[in-house]
Design an enzyme around this catalytic site. Structure first.
Site, PDB file in Angstrom:
ATOM      1  N   ASN A  79       0.808  -1.223   0.000  1.00  0.00           N
ATOM      2  CA  ASN A  79       0.000   0.000   0.000  1.00  0.00           C
ATOM      3  C   ASN A  79       0.845   1.279   0.000  1.00  0.00           C
ATOM      4  O   ASN A  79       0.339   2.372   0.247  1.00  0.00           O
ATOM      5  CB  ASN A  79      -0.948   0.006   1.205  1.00  0.00           C
ATOM      6  CG  ASN A  79      -1.717  -1.295   1.326  1.00  0.00           C
ATOM      7  OD1 ASN A  79      -1.431  -2.114   2.198  1.00  0.00           O
ATOM      8  ND2 ASN A  79      -2.639  -1.531   0.407  1.00  0.00           N
ATOM      9  N   ILE A 124       1.142   6.886   0.213  1.00  0.00           N
ATOM     10  CA  ILE A 124       0.464   5.887   1.037  1.00  0.00           C
ATOM     11  C   ILE A 124      -0.996   5.762   0.623  1.00  0.00           C
ATOM     12  O   ILE A 124      -1.688   6.777   0.482  1.00  0.00           O
ATOM     13  CB  ILE A 124       0.526   6.305   2.528  1.00  0.00           C
ATOM     14  CG1 ILE A 124       1.978   6.579   2.943  1.00  0.00           C
ATOM     15  CG2 ILE A 124      -0.099   5.242   3.419  1.00  0.00           C
ATOM     16  CD1 ILE A 124       2.100   7.408   4.208  1.00  0.00           C
ATOM     17  N   CYS A 125      -1.439   4.513   0.439  1.00  0.00           N
ATOM     18  CA  CYS A 125      -2.851   4.285   0.139  1.00  0.00           C
ATOM     19  C   CYS A 125      -3.561   3.970   1.449  1.00  0.00           C
ATOM     20  O   CYS A 125      -3.459   2.855   1.963  1.00  0.00           O
ATOM     21  CB  CYS A 125      -3.009   3.130  -0.846  1.00  0.00           C
ATOM     22  SG  CYS A 125      -4.720   2.803  -1.255  1.00  0.00           S
ATOM     23  N   LEU A 126      -4.208   4.979   1.998  1.00  0.00           N
ATOM     24  CA  LEU A 126      -4.886   4.809   3.286  1.00  0.00           C
ATOM     25  C   LEU A 126      -6.160   5.653   3.244  1.00  0.00           C
ATOM     26  O   LEU A 126      -6.097   6.851   2.972  1.00  0.00           O
ATOM     27  CB  LEU A 126      -3.938   5.276   4.408  1.00  0.00           C
ATOM     28  CG  LEU A 126      -4.377   5.068   5.852  1.00  0.00           C
ATOM     29  CD1 LEU A 126      -4.558   3.587   6.159  1.00  0.00           C
ATOM     30  CD2 LEU A 126      -3.367   5.672   6.814  1.00  0.00           C
TER      31      LEU A 126
END
Lengths: 151, 145
Positions: free
Chosen positions: A79, A86-88
């Site tokens: 991620n 950041i994939c959040l």
């Protein structure tokens, strides 16, 4: 430059007075909206023992919009992409002004403990994480040793 | 009556034509480019949390969405902080509520400064603390009342 909102001053004071275990966030001398962050790799994760540098920036309309956060230290994670992005969800559409710098960094630390290859940002990493988790974890440990332990 | 209608419609068209041609020339000749402070003062809206647009660039759909939202916000009760609430701090600005502060109560019973929460509700119609969609709660409260 506009005056720093009370909220940012308060958050900064609290971060320095009651630091989160395993996380340090220090405002830049020249820009109080820019934080130098260090997150320690969580125990029992492939990132254990690593010290990961991140940068965190509070945009003009914070807390109405989320902080911008990026890993500076290279990290092998499904991620997090090559540029450290950041994939959040809470950094995107699930942001809420009730969240804080503290909770954002805790969520990032939790993401290190629980990689989610089904919602990937680094596609090659996510692919390997799904088809051969053992090898992916070996890579993550190797990258942690190589990039997050040298100082 | 018939004459009146005919007359007025003819007038309308001529007026429109006239205003169109004069509007073009006058706006560029007399006013010139708008000074920078006017551009900054244009209100910016957030049809979705990550999309911001000056009021002049909203699509029709977005205008409807924002108008609805403005209407719904007006239905949420407000009050004056009287010091008896448990949560002493507005989680948005992190400043303690002071007596006489204007506060808004969401259907989930979370309380914020009017200024703080309205700014957020114009971006996302959810409670910042519990993420409860505010309009869903509003609709159920209408149904039960």
């Amino acid at each position: 430059m506009a005056a720093l909102p009370r909220r940012i001053i308060k958050e900064t004071q609290r971060l320095l007075q009651e630091p989160v275990p395993g996380i340090s966030a220090v405002p830049d001398d020249a820009n109080a909206r820019y934080f130098h962050v260090i997150v320690t790799g969580p125990e029992d994760s492939p990132f254990e023992g690593g010290l990961f540098k991140l940068e965190l920036f509070l945009p003009e309309d914070y807390p109405m919009s989320a902080p911008k956060v990026r890993f500076i230290t290279k990290i092998y994670h499904p991620n997090i992409d090559r540029l450290g992005r950041i994939c959040l969800d809470i950094l995107k559409d699930k942001w809420s002004p009730a969240l804080q710098i503290r909770t954002v960094l805790l969520s990032i630390q939790a993401l290190l403990s629980a990689p989610n290859p089904d919602d990937p940002l680094a596609n090659d990493v996510a692919e390997l994480w799904k088809v051969n988790e053992v090898e992916a974890i070996r890579n993550a440990k190797e990258w942690t040793r190589r990039y997050a332990m040298d100082n | 009556m018939g004459n009146c209608l005919k007359g007025s419609s003819a007038d309308d068209i001529s007026l429109l034509r006239g205003s169109e041609s004069t509007a073009d020339s006058s706006s560029s000749d007399q006013l010139g480019p708008p000074p920078p402070y006017r551009v900054e003062s244009l209100p910016v809206y957030y049809p979705s949390p990550n999309i911001s647009r000056p009021v002049t660039q909203l699509t029709e759909e977005e205008q409807v969405k924002i108008a609805k939202r403005l209407g719904l916000i007006q239905h949420l009760p407000t009050g004056i902080y009287d010091g008896c609430k448990k949560n002493r701090e507005c989680v948005i600005c992190m400043v303690e509520f002071q007596m006489e502060d204007c506060v808004r109560y969401l259907p989930c019973m979370h309380t914020y400064h009017v200024k703080c929460i309205d700014d957020w509700l114009m971006r996302s119609f959810t409670c910042p603390s519990c993420m409860e969609p505010v309009d869903a709660a509003l609709l159920t409260s209408y149904e039960t009342n």
